[in-house]
Design a protein around this motif. Structure first.
Motif, PDB file in Angstrom:
ATOM      1  N   SER A  52     -20.048  17.452 -28.887  1.00  0.00           N
ATOM      2  CA  SER A  52     -19.404  17.282 -27.585  1.00  0.00           C
ATOM      3  C   SER A  52     -19.846  15.973 -26.940  1.00  0.00           C
ATOM      4  O   SER A  52     -19.064  15.250 -26.345  1.00  0.00           O
ATOM      5  N   GLY A  83     -18.610  10.942 -28.654  1.00  0.00           N
ATOM      6  CA  GLY A  83     -17.152  10.907 -28.669  1.00  0.00           C
ATOM      7  C   GLY A  83     -16.643   9.537 -28.282  1.00  0.00           C
ATOM      8  O   GLY A  83     -17.320   8.525 -28.478  1.00  0.00           O
ATOM      9  N   LEU A  84     -15.435   9.528 -27.715  1.00  0.00           N
ATOM     10  CA  LEU A  84     -14.856   8.261 -27.308  1.00  0.00           C
ATOM     11  C   LEU A  84     -15.745   7.576 -26.277  1.00  0.00           C
ATOM     12  O   LEU A  84     -15.693   6.369 -26.105  1.00  0.00           O
ATOM     13  N   GLY A  85     -16.573   8.370 -25.588  1.00  0.00           N
ATOM     14  CA  GLY A  85     -17.512   7.799 -24.629  1.00  0.00           C
ATOM     15  C   GLY A  85     -18.472   6.838 -25.310  1.00  0.00           C
ATOM     16  O   GLY A  85     -18.773   5.763 -24.780  1.00  0.00           O
ATOM     17  N   ILE A 102     -10.759  14.915 -17.596  1.00  0.00           N
ATOM     18  CA  ILE A 102     -11.116  13.980 -18.673  1.00  0.00           C
ATOM     19  C   ILE A 102     -10.253  14.272 -19.897  1.00  0.00           C
ATOM     20  O   ILE A 102      -9.727  13.378 -20.547  1.00  0.00           O
ATOM     21  N   TYR A 154      -8.265  11.746 -22.340  1.00  0.00           N
ATOM     22  CA  TYR A 154      -9.000  11.678 -23.610  1.00  0.00           C
ATOM     23  C   TYR A 154      -8.047  11.865 -24.789  1.00  0.00           C
ATOM     24  O   TYR A 154      -8.120  11.167 -25.788  1.00  0.00           O
ATOM     25  N   PHE A 171     -21.417  10.729 -18.461  1.00  0.00           N
ATOM     26  CA  PHE A 171     -20.213  10.939 -19.274  1.00  0.00           C
ATOM     27  C   PHE A 171     -20.597  11.134 -20.730  1.00  0.00           C
ATOM     28  O   PHE A 171     -20.148  12.050 -21.403  1.00  0.00           O
ATOM     29  N   SER A 172     -21.455  10.254 -21.216  1.00  0.00           N
ATOM     30  CA  SER A 172     -21.771  10.267 -22.639  1.00  0.00           C
ATOM     31  C   SER A 172     -22.519  11.535 -23.050  1.00  0.00           C
ATOM     32  O   SER A 172     -22.323  12.055 -24.135  1.00  0.00           O
ATOM     33  N   LEU A 173     -23.376  12.043 -22.149  1.00  0.00           N
ATOM     34  CA  LEU A 173     -24.112  13.265 -22.474  1.00  0.00           C
ATOM     35  C   LEU A 173     -23.308  14.518 -22.104  1.00  0.00           C
ATOM     36  O   LEU A 173     -23.821  15.629 -22.175  1.00  0.00           O
ATOM     37  N   SER A 174     -22.070  14.335 -21.698  1.00  0.00           N
ATOM     38  CA  SER A 174     -21.229  15.460 -21.266  1.00  0.00           C
ATOM     39  C   SER A 174     -21.865  16.239 -20.125  1.00  0.00           C
ATOM     40  O   SER A 174     -21.762  17.467 -20.058  1.00  0.00           O
ATOM     41  N   SER A 208     -20.150  18.133 -16.162  1.00  0.00           N
ATOM     42  CA  SER A 208     -18.793  18.552 -16.490  1.00  0.00           C
ATOM     43  C   SER A 208     -18.771  19.994 -16.982  1.00  0.00           C
ATOM     44  O   SER A 208     -17.911  20.354 -17.771  1.00  0.00           O
ATOM     45  N   SER A 210     -15.389  16.453 -29.289  1.00  0.00           N
ATOM     46  CA  SER A 210     -15.534  16.370 -27.832  1.00  0.00           C
ATOM     47  C   SER A 210     -14.363  17.033 -27.124  1.00  0.00           C
ATOM     48  O   SER A 210     -14.544  17.735 -26.128  1.00  0.00           O
ATOM     49  N   ALA A 242     -14.630  20.682 -26.806  1.00  0.00           N
ATOM     50  CA  ALA A 242     -15.605  21.073 -25.772  1.00  0.00           C
ATOM     51  C   ALA A 242     -15.004  20.913 -24.381  1.00  0.00           C
ATOM     52  O   ALA A 242     -15.203  21.758 -23.506  1.00  0.00           O
ATOM     53  N   LEU A 243     -14.274  19.829 -24.174  1.00  0.00           N
ATOM     54  CA  LEU A 243     -13.645  19.610 -22.865  1.00  0.00           C
ATOM     55  C   LEU A 243     -12.709  20.755 -22.520  1.00  0.00           C
ATOM     56  O   LEU A 243     -12.652  21.220 -21.379  1.00  0.00           O
TER      57      LEU A 243
HETATM   58  N1  TRP Z   1     -19.436  13.034 -23.865  1.00  0.00           N
HETATM   59  C1  TRP Z   1     -18.076  12.798 -24.229  1.00  0.00           C
HETATM   60  C2  TRP Z   1     -17.985  11.452 -24.895  1.00  0.00           C
HETATM   61  O1  TRP Z   1     -18.923  10.715 -24.927  1.00  0.00           O
HETATM   62  C3  TRP Z   1     -17.159  12.868 -23.066  1.00  0.00           C
HETATM   63  C4  TRP Z   1     -17.366  14.044 -22.197  1.00  0.00           C
HETATM   64  C5  TRP Z   1     -17.706  14.044 -20.907  1.00  0.00           C
HETATM   65  C6  TRP Z   1     -17.265  15.362 -22.568  1.00  0.00           C
HETATM   66  N2  TRP Z   1     -17.809  15.301 -20.439  1.00  0.00           N
HETATM   67  C7  TRP Z   1     -17.545  16.134 -21.430  1.00  0.00           C
HETATM   68  C8  TRP Z   1     -16.968  15.956 -23.777  1.00  0.00           C
HETATM   69  C9  TRP Z   1     -17.547  17.503 -21.496  1.00  0.00           C
HETATM   70  C10 TRP Z   1     -16.974  17.315 -23.825  1.00  0.00           C
HETATM   71  C11 TRP Z   1     -17.250  18.072 -22.700  1.00  0.00           C
HETATM   72  O2  TRP Z   1     -16.953  11.104 -25.389  1.00  0.00           O
END
Ligand code: TRP
Length: 487
Positions: free
Chosen positions: A24, A27-29, A107, A111, A246-249, A252, A352, A355-356
């Motif tokens: 999760s 990802g694109l982050g 997101i 995404y 964002f990168s560590l999710s 969210s 990812s 998970a979103l």
């Molecule tokens: N961490 C994901 C990424 O780096 C993006 C992201 C943000 C995400 N919030 C999230 C992914 C919640 C899954 C769930 O691309």
């Protein structure tokens, strides 16, 4: 030892939990947003502040979120409510998870559009590679029959072609919905356990390749050069904080949701450390894979202008979709590397996006008593439609910038959703989580979940009580209103 939430779902092992959580996070982050933000914010200062945010803000909040989830054993909102109830605190604290859940959903809308572009580029490079094999030169440069201008034009042409873009977006969202509908164990865990190891093999191969064939030294300098002025720039700081969360999710609802599927035996502190380390390494490694290739294809004078800060790296999202394909054109085996590169990105994106979607699906199942497939279809379908609408901001709505103030000025819908989530909603949710765990939740309950002891435990408590809330609040305030600092 599958451990059940109320709905009876859980990871099959700690390894599966780590893979799903890393899936999760990565990802694109990491692969698109990190290089784009680093490029836009001048490299070194941004990267240094980003690492600071991961270690001192992201990591403590990550542990806070997973422990709320594991104690609450439900959807993110219900989990916060339960911890609040057991702490004799107001159920309103679940707003922390509510904001996060809405952010995750928003997101997802863009995404999937972005991931759709990746799917398209897989198609471009797959047919190119097939052609290269057909002509007996499988290790030639990519896209030999197109001029540089034509390669630069692939993304803009795609953006102007709404129909194709919507089809790609649909393909990616359909796969996401399919996986989430199959459930935690048979869907989400399965793809994480298969795709993440494959992702790491691809990433390392491409980085080694980039190190040998591109401008590795320039990339190192760009990513780690120390620039004190920029380090103190509040907009750079807000960008770095937003990127770290964002990168560590985080912020969210995500890590609360996945924490709920973790077993009692899992040491959450250790697991959080592993997740943060893996995610941050991937961002840095991705930078070290992408920038050498990008710099290698730039004129030497442009590279030195970028390194001295006189010029920005052109691109943003274009880095991945414009600069890289141009570089692949002239590289040995560029066709194959291009194909592998975009396959790698789509693997990361898929673990990812599921998970979103899961963050809101797990809530809707319980809240409205829906079956998993139905909840998944409704929410995935809605996210698809919003994303489709936002994707028009690339052509017909190019002039449509509905929120023309603060960090949103001049942004089309797509950019607004990104800025609103990463730079406002995620920090707000993370701030509430830190306040809740640091000040409100029952201390005994927290201590029995966090897997920490001794000095480390005290340090963590200090971080969640003081450093995280203060720093997040300050960065939010000054990042949004740089005028407050009087310049
Ligand atoms: N961490 C994901 C990424 O780096 C993006 C992201 C943000 C995400 N919030 C999230 C992914 C919640 C899954 C769930 O691309």
């Amino acid at each position: 030892m599958a451990v059940a939430t109320q709905g009876g779902e859980g990871w099959s092992s700690r390894w599966a939990f780590v893979m799903a959580a890393v899936g999760s996070a990565v990802g694109l982050g990491n692969l698109v947003r990190f290089p784009a933000e680093a490029g836009a914010n001048g490299g070194g200062a941004f990267v240094i502040f980003y690492i600071f945010c991961v270690a001192l803000i992201g990591l403590p909040v990550l542990l806070s979120e997973t422990l709320i989830g594991r104690h609450g054993k439900s959807s993110a909102i219900e989990s916060v409510k339960r911890v609040a109830a057991e702490s004799n605190a107001s159920g309103w604290w679940s707003v922390a998870a509510g904001v996060g859940m809405v952010a995750a959903f928003l997101i997802l809308t863009y995404y999937s559009v972005l991931a759709g572009w990746i799917v398209y580029f897989i198609g471009v490079f797959a047919s190119d590679f097939a052609g290269a094999i057909g002509s007996g030169a499988p290790f030639a440069g990519a896209l030999p029959d197109r001029t540089v201008e034509e390669v630069r034009g692939i993304l803009p042409a795609l953006q102007a072609d709404s129909m194709t873009m919507l089809v790609m977006h649909a393909i990616f969202m359909a796969v996401t919905v399919f996986v989430v509908a199959r459930g935690v164990l048979d869907g989400i865990e399965k793809i994480a356990v298969w795709l993440m190891p494959a992702f790491f093999v691809l990433l390392l191969s491409i980085t080694v390749y980039g190190a040998f064939s591109g401008a590795f030294g320039a990339a190192l300098e760009f990513l780690f050069a120390f620039d004190a002025n920029r380090l103190l720039d509040p907009t750079v700081q807000l960008s770095a904080l937003g990127q770290a969360l964002f990168s560590l999710s985080l912020g969210s609802a995500m890590m609360i949701t996945y924490g709920a599927y973790a077993s009692r035996e899992t040491n959450l502190a250790k697991t959080s450390g592993q997740i943060a380390t893996a995610d941050t390494s991937v961002a840095i490694i991705a930078g070290l894979a992408i920038f050498p290739i990008v710099f290698g294809a730039m004129a030497a004078s442009d590279v030195s202008a970028v390194l001295s800060g006189e010029q920005q790296v052109q691109g943003g999202l274009g880095l991945l979709f414009i600069n890289l394909p141009v570089a692949f054109q002239t590289m040995p085996a560029g066709s194959l590397i291009g194909l592998l590169f975009f396959i790698m990105v789509v693997f990361a994106a898929l673990t990812s996006s599921v998970a979103l979607l899961e963050a809101s699906v797990s809530w809707a199942i319980r809240r409205f008593n829906l079956s998993r497939p139905v909840a998944t279809l409704i929410l995935g379908g809605t996210a698809y439609l919003i994303g489709a609408w936002a994707s028009f901001s690339f052509n017909s709505q190019a002039e449509f910038t509905p929120l023309d103030f603060l960090i949103f000025s001049g942004q089309p819908v797509f950019g607004i959703i990104d800025e609103l989530t990463a730079k406002i909603m995620l920090p707000v949710s993370a701030l509430l989580v830190a306040l809740f765990v640091g000040w409100i939740a029952d201390k005994k309950l927290i201590d029995s979940e966090n897997g920490l002891s001794g000095g480390l435990h005290l340090f963590w408590r200090f971080l969640v009580r003081w450093l995280c809330p203060l720093v997040i609040a300050a960065i939010l305030l000054f990042g949004l209103f740089p005028g407050l600092l009087g310049n």
